[in-house]
Design a protein around this motif. Structure first.
Motif, PDB file in Angstrom:
ATOM      1  N   ALA A  34      73.259 -43.857  14.220  1.00  0.00           N
ATOM      2  CA  ALA A  34      73.963 -45.133  14.150  1.00  0.00           C
ATOM      3  C   ALA A  34      74.994 -45.248  15.258  1.00  0.00           C
ATOM      4  N   VAL A  35      74.887 -46.314  16.038  1.00  0.00           N
ATOM      5  CA  VAL A  35      75.912 -46.597  17.031  1.00  0.00           C
ATOM      6  C   VAL A  35      77.175 -46.962  16.257  1.00  0.00           C
ATOM      7  N   GLY A  36      78.271 -46.313  16.579  1.00  0.00           N
ATOM      8  CA  GLY A  36      79.531 -46.599  15.905  1.00  0.00           C
ATOM      9  C   GLY A  36      79.808 -45.760  14.671  1.00  0.00           C
ATOM     10  N   ALA A  37      78.901 -44.870  14.280  1.00  0.00           N
ATOM     11  CA  ALA A  37      79.178 -43.983  13.147  1.00  0.00           C
ATOM     12  C   ALA A  37      80.337 -43.071  13.529  1.00  0.00           C
ATOM     13  N   GLY A 116      66.816 -38.438   7.113  1.00  0.00           N
ATOM     14  CA  GLY A 116      67.314 -39.719   6.622  1.00  0.00           C
ATOM     15  C   GLY A 116      68.801 -39.904   6.882  1.00  0.00           C
ATOM     16  N   CYS A 117      69.340 -39.137   7.795  1.00  0.00           N
ATOM     17  CA  CYS A 117      70.774 -39.150   8.063  1.00  0.00           C
ATOM     18  C   CYS A 117      71.166 -40.053   9.226  1.00  0.00           C
ATOM     19  N   ASN A 118      70.259 -40.847   9.709  1.00  0.00           N
ATOM     20  CA  ASN A 118      70.496 -41.658  10.892  1.00  0.00           C
ATOM     21  C   ASN A 118      71.749 -42.525  10.793  1.00  0.00           C
ATOM     22  N   ALA A 119      72.050 -43.045   9.638  1.00  0.00           N
ATOM     23  CA  ALA A 119      73.193 -43.954   9.481  1.00  0.00           C
ATOM     24  C   ALA A 119      74.536 -43.230   9.490  1.00  0.00           C
ATOM     25  N   TYR A 120      74.538 -41.913   9.365  1.00  0.00           N
ATOM     26  CA  TYR A 120      75.785 -41.160   9.217  1.00  0.00           C
ATOM     27  C   TYR A 120      76.164 -40.328  10.436  1.00  0.00           C
ATOM     28  N   VAL A 121      75.312 -40.278  11.440  1.00  0.00           N
ATOM     29  CA  VAL A 121      75.542 -39.440  12.604  1.00  0.00           C
ATOM     30  C   VAL A 121      75.704 -40.341  13.826  1.00  0.00           C
ATOM     31  N   PRO A 122      76.778 -40.159  14.609  1.00  0.00           N
ATOM     32  CA  PRO A 122      76.978 -41.011  15.783  1.00  0.00           C
ATOM     33  C   PRO A 122      75.888 -40.819  16.818  1.00  0.00           C
ATOM     34  N   SER A 123      75.685 -41.845  17.648  1.00  0.00           N
ATOM     35  CA  SER A 123      74.621 -41.797  18.651  1.00  0.00           C
ATOM     36  C   SER A 123      75.000 -42.585  19.883  1.00  0.00           C
ATOM     37  N   ASN A 124      74.291 -42.300  20.960  1.00  0.00           N
ATOM     38  CA  ASN A 124      74.471 -43.058  22.194  1.00  0.00           C
ATOM     39  C   ASN A 124      73.327 -44.053  22.387  1.00  0.00           C
ATOM     40  N   HIS A 125      72.563 -44.309  21.342  1.00  0.00           N
ATOM     41  CA  HIS A 125      71.419 -45.242  21.419  1.00  0.00           C
ATOM     42  C   HIS A 125      71.775 -46.543  20.751  1.00  0.00           C
TER      43      HIS A 125
END
Length: 125
Positions: A34-37, A116-125
């Motif tokens: 997630a961008v912004g997590a 399924g943790c995509n929403a909780y980990v910050p990303s540069n995408h």
């Protein structure tokens, strides 16, 4: 809601951990976080789900990184910090013990589906 439980590793408890993450955040559709997590680490705005997800991800990679598995308790401490640093070193990232956008994206890509943790980990995408 359709539930999917799959055996995702040979380590004991991995299937259970995946099932728990399904209940928490659903099954991720891709390897993008997630961008912004919130960032995760000492001095960061750690969230229970974010830390728990990072713990699951670094445990999945513990054989590769050479760091022992850590407790999956949602609490950031020295073991989680050490596991993140081992992952960063293994992945040739700057070793600072903080899961920011680059480390978060690398964790999810390295673990294929990210539990399924995509929403909780910050990303540069």
């Amino acid at each position: 809601m359709k539930t999917r439980i799959a055996k995702v590793g040979a380590k004991a408890g991995t299937t259970v951990a995946a099932a728990v993450c399904l209940a928490v955040g659903g099954w991720g559709a891709g390897a993008h976080a997630a961008v912004g997590a919130p960032w995760i680490g000492y001095g960061q705005a750690n969230t229970y789900n974010g830390v728990r997800c990072v713990q699951l991800l670094v445990n999945d990679l513990s054989f590769s990184t050479g760091y022992h598995t850590v407790a999956v308790d949602g609490s950031f401490g020295p073991d989680t910090n050490g596991a993140i640093r081992a992952f960063q070193s293994w992945e040739h990232l700057p070793v600072d013990g903080i899961v920011g956008p680059n480390t978060g994206a690398a964790l999810l890509i390295a673990t294929k589906d990210g539990y399924g943790c995509n929403a909780y980990v910050p990303s540069n995408h």
